[in-house]
Design a protein around this motif. Structure first.
Motif, PDB file in Angstrom:
ATOM      1  N   GLU A 120      33.294  42.980  40.066  1.00  0.00           N
ATOM      2  CA  GLU A 120      33.080  42.011  39.949  1.00  0.00           C
ATOM      3  C   GLU A 120      33.561  42.176  38.625  1.00  0.00           C
ATOM      4  O   GLU A 120      34.043  40.734  37.578  1.00  0.00           O
ATOM      5  CB  GLU A 120      31.069  42.045  39.148  1.00  0.00           C
ATOM      6  CG  GLU A 120      30.179  41.906  40.466  1.00  0.00           C
ATOM      7  CD  GLU A 120      31.005  39.733  41.092  1.00  0.00           C
ATOM      8  OE1 GLU A 120      30.832  39.498  40.424  1.00  0.00           O
ATOM      9  OE2 GLU A 120      30.743  40.176  42.253  1.00  0.00           O
ATOM     10  N   ALA A 121      33.730  42.932  37.719  1.00  0.00           N
ATOM     11  CA  ALA A 121      34.742  43.436  36.267  1.00  0.00           C
ATOM     12  C   ALA A 121      36.268  42.912  36.662  1.00  0.00           C
ATOM     13  O   ALA A 121      36.906  42.464  35.754  1.00  0.00           O
ATOM     14  CB  ALA A 121      34.108  44.537  35.424  1.00  0.00           C
ATOM     15  N   ASN A 122      36.862  42.499  38.395  1.00  0.00           N
ATOM     16  CA  ASN A 122      37.770  43.309  38.110  1.00  0.00           C
ATOM     17  C   ASN A 122      38.602  41.632  39.333  1.00  0.00           C
ATOM     18  O   ASN A 122      38.843  41.994  40.628  1.00  0.00           O
ATOM     19  CB  ASN A 122      38.641  43.727  39.547  1.00  0.00           C
ATOM     20  CG  ASN A 122      38.529  45.562  37.889  1.00  0.00           C
ATOM     21  OD1 ASN A 122      39.179  45.660  36.732  1.00  0.00           O
ATOM     22  ND2 ASN A 122      37.440  46.144  37.924  1.00  0.00           N
ATOM     23  N   ARG A 123      37.059  40.257  40.017  1.00  0.00           N
ATOM     24  CA  ARG A 123      37.629  40.232  40.623  1.00  0.00           C
ATOM     25  C   ARG A 123      38.605  39.055  40.795  1.00  0.00           C
ATOM     26  O   ARG A 123      39.191  38.608  42.334  1.00  0.00           O
ATOM     27  CB  ARG A 123      35.819  39.067  40.347  1.00  0.00           C
ATOM     28  CG  ARG A 123      36.351  38.102  41.861  1.00  0.00           C
ATOM     29  CD  ARG A 123      34.310  36.857  41.792  1.00  0.00           C
ATOM     30  NE  ARG A 123      33.450  37.918  42.057  1.00  0.00           N
ATOM     31  CZ  ARG A 123      33.406  38.016  43.354  1.00  0.00           C
ATOM     32  NH1 ARG A 123      34.216  38.109  44.396  1.00  0.00           N
ATOM     33  NH2 ARG A 123      32.040  39.166  43.864  1.00  0.00           N
ATOM     34  N   GLU A 124      39.240  39.232  39.760  1.00  0.00           N
ATOM     35  CA  GLU A 124      40.595  38.083  40.204  1.00  0.00           C
ATOM     36  C   GLU A 124      41.822  39.492  40.364  1.00  0.00           C
ATOM     37  O   GLU A 124      42.611  39.067  40.315  1.00  0.00           O
ATOM     38  CB  GLU A 124      40.574  37.172  38.294  1.00  0.00           C
ATOM     39  CG  GLU A 124      39.777  36.583  38.305  1.00  0.00           C
ATOM     40  CD  GLU A 124      38.690  36.959  37.609  1.00  0.00           C
ATOM     41  OE1 GLU A 124      38.036  36.537  37.288  1.00  0.00           O
ATOM     42  OE2 GLU A 124      38.336  38.428  36.849  1.00  0.00           O
ATOM     43  N   VAL A 125      41.379  40.436  39.942  1.00  0.00           N
ATOM     44  CA  VAL A 125      42.355  41.752  40.148  1.00  0.00           C
ATOM     45  C   VAL A 125      42.477  41.987  41.702  1.00  0.00           C
ATOM     46  O   VAL A 125      43.110  42.244  42.616  1.00  0.00           O
ATOM     47  CB  VAL A 125      42.136  42.737  39.281  1.00  0.00           C
ATOM     48  CG1 VAL A 125      42.721  43.732  39.403  1.00  0.00           C
ATOM     49  CG2 VAL A 125      42.702  42.138  37.525  1.00  0.00           C
ATOM     50  N   ILE A 126      41.362  42.151  41.969  1.00  0.00           N
ATOM     51  CA  ILE A 126      40.766  42.989  43.854  1.00  0.00           C
ATOM     52  C   ILE A 126      39.699  41.957  44.453  1.00  0.00           C
ATOM     53  O   ILE A 126      38.983  41.279  43.713  1.00  0.00           O
ATOM     54  CB  ILE A 126      39.793  44.457  43.283  1.00  0.00           C
ATOM     55  CG1 ILE A 126      40.120  45.276  42.354  1.00  0.00           C
ATOM     56  CG2 ILE A 126      39.794  45.064  44.476  1.00  0.00           C
ATOM     57  CD1 ILE A 126      38.890  46.212  42.213  1.00  0.00           C
ATOM     58  N   LYS A 127      40.870  41.720  45.496  1.00  0.00           N
ATOM     59  CA  LYS A 127      40.036  40.474  46.239  1.00  0.00           C
ATOM     60  C   LYS A 127      39.349  41.008  47.395  1.00  0.00           C
ATOM     61  O   LYS A 127      38.371  39.750  47.239  1.00  0.00           O
ATOM     62  CB  LYS A 127      40.678  39.762  47.093  1.00  0.00           C
ATOM     63  CG  LYS A 127      42.466  38.991  46.034  1.00  0.00           C
ATOM     64  CD  LYS A 127      41.522  38.084  45.366  1.00  0.00           C
ATOM     65  CE  LYS A 127      42.597  37.556  44.148  1.00  0.00           C
ATOM     66  NZ  LYS A 127      42.510  36.489  43.469  1.00  0.00           N
ATOM     67  N   ASP A 128      39.150  42.350  47.033  1.00  0.00           N
ATOM     68  CA  ASP A 128      38.374  42.666  48.539  1.00  0.00           C
ATOM     69  C   ASP A 128      37.546  44.359  48.021  1.00  0.00           C
ATOM     70  O   ASP A 128      38.800  45.011  47.601  1.00  0.00           O
ATOM     71  CB  ASP A 128      39.143  42.944  50.160  1.00  0.00           C
ATOM     72  CG  ASP A 128      38.747  43.348  50.694  1.00  0.00           C
ATOM     73  OD1 ASP A 128      37.661  44.326  50.719  1.00  0.00           O
ATOM     74  OD2 ASP A 128      38.856  42.834  51.723  1.00  0.00           O
ATOM     75  N   PRO A 129      37.087  44.564  48.169  1.00  0.00           N
ATOM     76  CA  PRO A 129      36.511  45.480  47.357  1.00  0.00           C
ATOM     77  C   PRO A 129      36.825  46.753  48.435  1.00  0.00           C
ATOM     78  O   PRO A 129      37.546  48.538  48.137  1.00  0.00           O
ATOM     79  CB  PRO A 129      34.869  46.029  47.025  1.00  0.00           C
ATOM     80  CG  PRO A 129      34.718  44.632  48.168  1.00  0.00           C
ATOM     81  CD  PRO A 129      35.975  43.477  48.290  1.00  0.00           C
TER      82      PRO A 129
END
Length: 145
Positions: A120-129
């Motif tokens: 969640e802290a990187n949602r814009e950076v990581i599209k898929d966990p």
């Protein structure tokens, strides 16, 4: 915040030539805009400079990470990107070969099931966990929500 270093040879390929780099990186950030108004992006020999107004310190950090995690970017300068002062402690982490978000959460928070906090802290950076790559830089908030 100033200057951030990144691994130039890793990241998402968003531009084909240096002539289009500024425009393509700006479009990449604006596609999932983390809260930046009047964004301006310049690219010169691997260095991205960002200017504009961030709605929050998190928005500023995410914009820097979004630009820096682009293939061909080695540094991001954000001294012309204004933001409110940071109120929570945040670390930055470079993904290593073999990492996954659960392992990072276990190392950082002591609990592998806290990985959604990192996502969640990187949602814009990581599209898929499940799709992170070595060399990618992400935010690690110190507080566990």
């Amino acid at each position: 915040m100033g200057l951030f270093d990144f691994l130039k040879g890793t990241g998402k390929k968003v531009f084909g030539s240096e002539a289009e780099a500024s425009e393509k990186i700006k479009a990449e950030i604006e596609k999932d805009n983390p809260g930046i108004k009047d964004l301006n992006v310049t690219y010169d020999k691997g260095v991205v400079s960002l200017s504009g107004t961030a709605a929050s310190p998190e928005a500023m950090e995410k914009a820097v990470l979004m630009a820096g995690n682009v293939h061909g970017v080695s540094e991001v300068k954000a001294d012309q990107l204004t933001a409110p002062p940071q109120t929570v402690e945040v670390d930055f982490y470079i993904i290593q070969a073999g990492d996954n978000l659960s392992a990072i959460a276990k190392r950082v928070y002591g609990n592998a099931s806290a990985y959604p906090r990192i996502f969640e802290a990187n949602r814009e950076v990581i599209k898929d966990p499940d799709l992170i790559f070595p060399g990618q830089k992400i935010r690690i908030p110190k507080d566990v929500a």
